[in-house]
Design an enzyme around this catalytic site. Structure first.
Site, PDB file in Angstrom:
ATOM      1  N   ASP A  33      29.847  28.764 -97.819  1.00 44.45           N
ATOM      2  CA  ASP A  33      31.453  28.087 -97.973  1.00 44.45           C
ATOM      3  C   ASP A  33      31.813  28.369 -99.565  1.00 44.45           C
ATOM      4  O   ASP A  33      31.226  28.257-100.581  1.00 44.45           O
ATOM      5  CB  ASP A  33      31.034  26.383 -98.078  1.00 44.45           C
ATOM      6  CG  ASP A  33      32.317  25.779 -98.454  1.00 44.45           C
ATOM      7  OD1 ASP A  33      33.312  26.384 -98.480  1.00 44.45           O
ATOM      8  OD2 ASP A  33      32.246  24.601 -98.517  1.00 44.45           O
ATOM      9  N   ASP A  58      39.082  28.971 -99.121  1.00 42.33           N
ATOM     10  CA  ASP A  58      38.016  28.025 -98.654  1.00 42.33           C
ATOM     11  C   ASP A  58      37.690  28.237 -97.358  1.00 42.33           C
ATOM     12  O   ASP A  58      38.228  27.770 -96.495  1.00 42.33           O
ATOM     13  CB  ASP A  58      38.681  26.729 -99.036  1.00 42.33           C
ATOM     14  CG  ASP A  58      37.714  25.408 -98.909  1.00 42.33           C
ATOM     15  OD1 ASP A  58      36.226  25.731 -98.611  1.00 42.33           O
ATOM     16  OD2 ASP A  58      37.871  24.322 -98.576  1.00 42.33           O
TER      17      ASP A  58
END
Length: 397
Positions: free
Chosen positions: A282, A97
């Site tokens: 992201d 992440d």
């Protein structure tokens, strides 16, 4: 010409050496939690139980007042990899992440339902474990993930980080993590995002000279069956995964991988960010998100309407829907309808969900647009810590 030829050969040699030093982490694609719940007819109940209206979402997220992650970011996650912690190794499936900076996995001491459904870390079974003892907390939507911090060896496809501090969760909120395909999260954001002052995994990789170059890159395959070929690459990038050359975009704030948008165009019209705005690239967000009022306008522009708490389009209209283009550093990144519409099969019927989602990120962190996996699938992404920049180029299918 001769000096130029020598220079070219040296550059090719450097590239070959860098290619040999790449560490590739295969990413597997699984069915997202949203699709699972939709197939089981439980999606509406999930919205109600979490007090969410996805067509009017304004879930607050402010990482600078507390470490806060929108819970819905993980609802659509499909790409996961494997890491191990400890000696002998204990394996975990994680999300890599770029929108967070902590590594956490469930602890053997966790009593939450989510921990009972996933592998847990046993510190007593690792010869290299060190107790740190500090507490950490990460806010997910309306609930907190809490635990203690320990330190151990963390291995990712042949890269072993010594003394990596990580979170051992003892409490995990809600039902999202119960049904999730992943056990934990490995954050690849900047250190300023890390809860508890922990040094992120990639920072330790750089400090311990485990990577040839201070960068990593992400390729997400569009293959719906397992995502064959998807990978996270530490120590450089792989030119075979993209066409043309990389467009390098400066990071504007070193927390998320944050960049400037010059505009967002729907069809031939610039509808948003005409005077510039901020976005983050992201891997920990599956969809493309933006301020709820702007996303509502975007949904209307592409012909999406609310259905059972989420936006969808008539699958027969894809050929007539507009492209959506993100203007970044004087380069256009265009998504056609088949890129931003997410097909699904529900009770034998085709369902076409929108790849856009409203998400309110207030100041000082926001407002922000988030370019998640819907975007990254189409554009190979390189995250360069050495020069604090993001590289983007069209991904090769």
């Amino acid at each position: 010409m001769k000096p130029l030829l020598v220079l070219l050969l040296l550059l090719l040699l450097d590239l070959a050496q860098a290619q040999g030093a790449l560490h590739r982490v295969p990413l597997r694609r699984h069915q997202s939690l949203r699709k699972k719940l939709r197939a089981q007819g439980q999606l509406s109940e999930f919205w109600r139980s979490h007090n969410l209206d996805m067509t009017r979402l304004s879930e607050s997220c402010n990482v600078y007042s507390s470490v806060n992650e929108p819970l819905i970011n993980y609802l659509d996650m499909e790409y996961f990899g494997t890491i191990s912690i400890g000696t002998p190794p204990q394996n975990f499936t994680v999300i890599f992440d770029t929108g967070s900076s902590n590594l956490w996995v469930p602890s053997v001491y966790c009593t939450s339902p989510a921990c009972k459904a996933h592998p847990v870390f046993h510190p007593s079974q690792s010869d290299t474990y060190t107790e740190v003892g500090n507490h950490f907390s990460i806010q997910y939507g309306t609930g907190s993930l809490t635990g203690i911090i320990g330190a151990d060896q963390v291995s990712v496809e042949g890269l072993t980080v010594d003394g990596q501090q990580f979170g051992e969760s003892v409490k995990e909120p809600g039902q999202t993590f119960v049904n999730a395909e992943f056990d934990g999260i490995l954050g690849l954001g900047y250190p300023s995002l890390a809860a508890g002052g922990v040094t992120p995994v990639f920072d330790n990789m750089m400090a311990q000279n485990l990577v040839a170059l201070p960068m990593f890159s992400v390729y997400l395959s569009s293959d719906p069956q397992g995502g064959s070929g998807s990978e996270l690459t530490f120590g450089g990038y792989d030119p075979s995964h993209f066409s043309g050359s990389l467009n390098w975009i400066p990071v504007t704030k070193q927390a998320y991988w944050q960049i400037a948008l010059d505009g967002i165009q729907v069809g031939d019209t610039v509808m948003f960010c005409s005077e510039g705005c901020q976005a983050i690239v992201d891997t920990g967000t599956s969809l493309i998100t933006g301020p709820p009022d702007k996303i509502k306008q975007l949904q209307e522009a592409i012909g999406a309407t609310p259905i059972d708490g989420e936006y969808a389009v008539d699958c027969a209209t894809l050929d007539t829907m507009p492209n959506v283009t993100f203007l970044i550093n004087e380069v256009s990144y265009t998504l056609n309808p088949t890129d931003y519409i997410l097909p699904d099969l529900v009770e034998g019927m085709q369902f076409c969900g929108s790849g856009f989602q409203g998400l309110d990120i207030p100041p000082p962190a926001g407002p922000l647009w988030i370019l998640g996996d819907v975007f990254i699938r189409q554009f190979y992404s390189v995250f360069d810590r050495g020069n604090n920049q993001v590289g983007l180029a069209p991904a090769v299918p």
